[in-house]
Design an enzyme around this catalytic site. Structure first.
Site: not given
Length: 375
Positions: A156-158
């Site tokens: 995801a956002c990481s």
């Protein structure tokens, strides 16, 4: 063991912009249309009326003023509210590969490299355009890379910071000499533009980073001193779309859970301490005081969240120079946000200056990358 270094970064920015005012006008027209079409059910209490959105609230809640998208007409159509992309044949480059190549060329040029120098490609992003073949393998072909290998990854956002650790580990071990890590984020495709609570959050972009042996760098570089990753399962950010969808009752219906969903207040309350504690411990374990940092390039999800994380790490309010935001222009671009901030706010570093690239998101997931300018 070899010293890994970032030698190039690039950002591809779409040409189309949606301002908060444009977005709110379209959403409110959609809400009016929905309420008219469901007037009887709303009056009977069977359906909840859609409330209006507000540009001032969006900025106050997020710090976002606009966002870039690959296609705005479909998003701003009150009867549609999602982008309109043309169908591509299997023999054409995919949309994700197309924007990845554009960002990759910028990063490779900055590093003084071309595709023949690349040993591996990592495509790290929140949502892949297809299940297989891997997007990274297509990108490998489209940039003209000869030999080597490529793979996709999703945290995801990481995804970008996790991708940086993968690239750094490959350089350290000698399994690759030069790695291209790309983050093609077409967030407009998985955002629920019809939901007032989240319709303003995301924008499209692609970032790319070249990681190679420090000894091979052709110019100034950022040595990757250390990386740290953390995951902890949570349902507070979720998207239930997937290839098993058609096998389940009502799976093919227009269901809210098949797009981006989050419990925003819970995410804020739970993620901020996790990120701040990880960054603080990561710095301490490397004998770096927060005051020794010239800059923190944080994930660009929410200005209030970033401000609080920065304050917890620094022990005071960080300055704009210490913690730059790009949210106002790009909105949340998922994994690409911290790399945009790094790419656009690192040219003023002098040899020896320290910084941290940190991203966080669904999972929960957190990635921290400590870098030092060299050369």
């Amino acid at each position: 063991m070899y010293q890994p270094a970032i030698t190039g970064s690039g950002v591809f920015t779409p040409s189309e912009i949606i301002t908060n005012d444009e977005l709110v006008a379209a959403f409110n027209a959609h809400a009016d249309l929905f309420n008219q079409q469901n007037a009887d059910a709303i009056a009977a209490g069977e359906v909840e009326a859609k409330p209006q959105s507000n540009a001032d609230f969006i900025f106050a809640a997020s710090g976002i003023e606009q966002r870039y998208v690959l296609e705005k007409e479909g998003v701003l159509d009150p009867a549609r509210m999602y982008p309109r992309f043309r169908e591509r044949s299997d023999d054409e480059p995919s949309l994700m590969a197309e924007i990845a190549v554009k960002a990759a060329k910028i990063a490779l040029e900055q590093a003084g490299r071309d595709a023949r120098d690349i040993d591996a490609v990592i495509c790290a992003a929140s949502n892949m355009e297809r299940a297989y073949p891997a997007m990274a393998v297509e990108i490998q072909q489209e940039i003209g890379m000869e030999g080597g290998f490529a793979f996709d990854m999703n945290v995801a956002c990481s995804s970008a910071t996790f991708g940086l650790q993968q690239a750094a580990d490959m350089i350290r071990s000698g399994s690759a000499r030069t790695v291209l890590m790309v983050n093609p984020e077409i967030t407009s495709g998985h955002l629920e533009w019809r939901d007032r609570d989240c319709h303003f959050i995301f924008g499209d972009v692609c970032t790319a980073v070249v990681v190679e042996r420090a000894e091979d760098a052709k110019g100034a570089r950022f040595d990757i001193l250390d990386t740290r990753l953390l995951t902890q399962f949570s349902n507070n950010i979720r998207n239930n779309n997937g290839f098993l969808r058609r096998t389940r009752p009502h799976g093919m219906e227009d269901r809210r859970d098949m797009q981006f969903m989050q419990e925003g207040r819970k995410v804020f309350k739970q993620v901020v301490p996790i990120v701040a504690e990880l960054m603080t411990a990561h710095l301490a374990d490397n004998d770096i005081a927060p005051g020794d940092l010239k800059r923190m390039w944080l994930h660009q999800a929410n200005k209030s969240m970033n401000d609080l994380i920065g304050k917890k790490v620094m022990g005071r309010e960080p300055t704009r120079e210490e913690q730059p935001n790009i949210l106002q222009d790009y909105a949340n671009t998922s994994s690409a946000g911290s790399i945009i901030a790094f790419s656009k706010h690192s040219d003023d570093f002098e040899p020896g200056d320290l910084g941290v690239i940190c991203s966080f998101g669904a999972g929960y997931s957190v990635g921290s990358v400590i870098v030092r300018r060299a050369g």
